[in-house]
Scaffold this motif. Sequence first.
Motif, PDB file in Angstrom:
ATOM      1  N   ASP A 108       0.815  -1.211   0.000  1.00 14.91           N
ATOM      2  CA  ASP A 108       0.000   0.000   0.000  1.00 14.91           C
ATOM      3  C   ASP A 108       0.848   1.261   0.000  1.00 14.91           C
ATOM      4  O   ASP A 108       0.326   2.369  -0.144  1.00 14.91           O
TER       5      ASP A 108
ATOM      6  N   SER B 129      -0.403  16.665   0.449  1.00 14.86           N
ATOM      7  CA  SER B 129      -0.655  15.434   1.189  1.00 14.86           C
ATOM      8  C   SER B 129       0.267  15.410   2.390  1.00 14.86           C
ATOM      9  O   SER B 129       1.335  16.034   2.378  1.00 14.86           O
TER      10      SER B 129
ATOM     11  N   GLU C 195       2.009  12.601   5.090  1.00 10.99           N
ATOM     12  CA  GLU C 195       2.267  11.189   5.408  1.00 10.99           C
ATOM     13  C   GLU C 195       3.027  11.128   6.721  1.00 10.99           C
ATOM     14  O   GLU C 195       4.069  11.774   6.869  1.00 10.99           O
TER      15      GLU C 195
ATOM     16  N   GLU D 254      -6.060   8.972  14.434  1.00 16.74           N
ATOM     17  CA  GLU D 254      -7.032   8.435  13.465  1.00 16.74           C
ATOM     18  C   GLU D 254      -8.391   9.100  13.644  1.00 16.74           C
ATOM     19  O   GLU D 254      -9.068   9.451  12.659  1.00 16.74           O
TER      20      GLU D 254
ATOM     21  N   GLU E 261      -9.192  12.375   5.370  1.00 19.70           N
ATOM     22  CA  GLU E 261      -8.853  11.024   4.900  1.00 19.70           C
ATOM     23  C   GLU E 261      -8.142  11.029   3.555  1.00 19.70           C
ATOM     24  O   GLU E 261      -7.289  10.169   3.287  1.00 19.70           O
TER      25      GLU E 261
ATOM     26  N   THR F  75      -2.146  10.281   5.517  1.00 17.27           N
ATOM     27  CA  THR F  75      -1.928   8.833   5.598  1.00 17.27           C
ATOM     28  C   THR F  75      -1.060   8.518   6.814  1.00 17.27           C
ATOM     29  O   THR F  75      -0.014   9.146   7.006  1.00 17.27           O
TER      30      THR F  75
ATOM     31  N   HIS G 179       1.211   5.690   8.046  1.00 18.10           N
ATOM     32  CA  HIS G 179       1.863   4.478   7.557  1.00 18.10           C
ATOM     33  C   HIS G 179       2.168   3.482   8.664  1.00 18.10           C
ATOM     34  O   HIS G 179       2.420   2.308   8.390  1.00 18.10           O
TER      35      HIS G 179
END
Length: 375
Positions: free
Chosen positions: A200, A243, A245, A257, A266, A270, A272
Amino acid sequence: MIFTPSLRGGGAERALVEVLSRFDPSELERITLLIGLPGGELEHELPAHVSRTHLFRRRIVGRITFWLYRKNVLKWPLKLAWKISAKAQYERVIFFQDSFLTDLLALLPGKTSRHLMVHSDIETNPNYTVNELSEKARVRLFKARYSHLNEIRFVSEAARRAFQRIFGVRVEDAILPILLSSRRIKALAEKSPWSAGRPDLATGSRQDGRCRFVCVGSLLPVKDQGLLLRAAARLKLAGARFSVEIVGDGPMREALEAEIAAKGLEDEVTLHGYLPNPYPILAEADVLVLPSISEAMPTVICESHILGVPVLASNCPGCKDILADGRYGLLFSRNEKALSERMFQLAESEELRKKIKQKGQCWLSGYSESAILSQ
């Protein structure tokens, strides 16, 4: 003997593994590595010829014993475990990280040489509670924990200054920065993220025109990734294409989260989780973001310089120190408005990102791996 509380995937622990990997096998025969808690992510990266043992065989038992000691509920179980593990006569014992466990050095025989590495800003790191102590209590703590040591080394000038302010003492011991391997980091960065068994992991944010912000660090309150999420929400409202990460794991994951979902991030953010090799992700970043409350010598900033990634970091003392008040990267005041404004500037200007990247390259010219290893 070298003692470390654990070998989880933090910067200090990575530095210890790097130091041990530089020793000749014949030299390592004279060294015993004592690890407080088993099961750290980096244990499998230790050189095979390193003699290692654990203070506790079961992680849960160790964590409970640590808690009992730290809360002054029961101290004898930890002291007993230490006396059993350190019963051999060692010429020199090095505690690679300062913590409440540094108290155990006082239990060593008088002839043993005692050494300590301080990897944290004791003044601003919330994991320390020294700030809450009275001046008299600080004097007692210094006398009990540090006065008998033969040497204290600090990973940065910021860490040493904080120590001196807290305890009101002058410490003359030399600064010993964290050891990093530029060659190893660059080689790992060239590997595919798929090599970590995570299909992913994509490195395509640049392809869709978004500015890619990457944050690497354990998900702990002191790292304050929540601030980054709040700034990202502002950035989204401003219409920026970006974005975020976040690489790392820890007790704050569920809260992060929930915040991502609550702010509708969302598509932008991200998580990881922990990655054995975070460097392919870091190397593909447009900007490293470090929102920490406290740092002493943030290794991820050094790693970003090595990989040519521009740095945006909070103005906590450790970040200000390593970035030389903005000479080698971009700093922001620790609030979501200031961070979002800096992120917007970087997202909108490739020219600014190139300028900050060039600043980071200047830092590399003053970093000497051989000089650090010799110490």
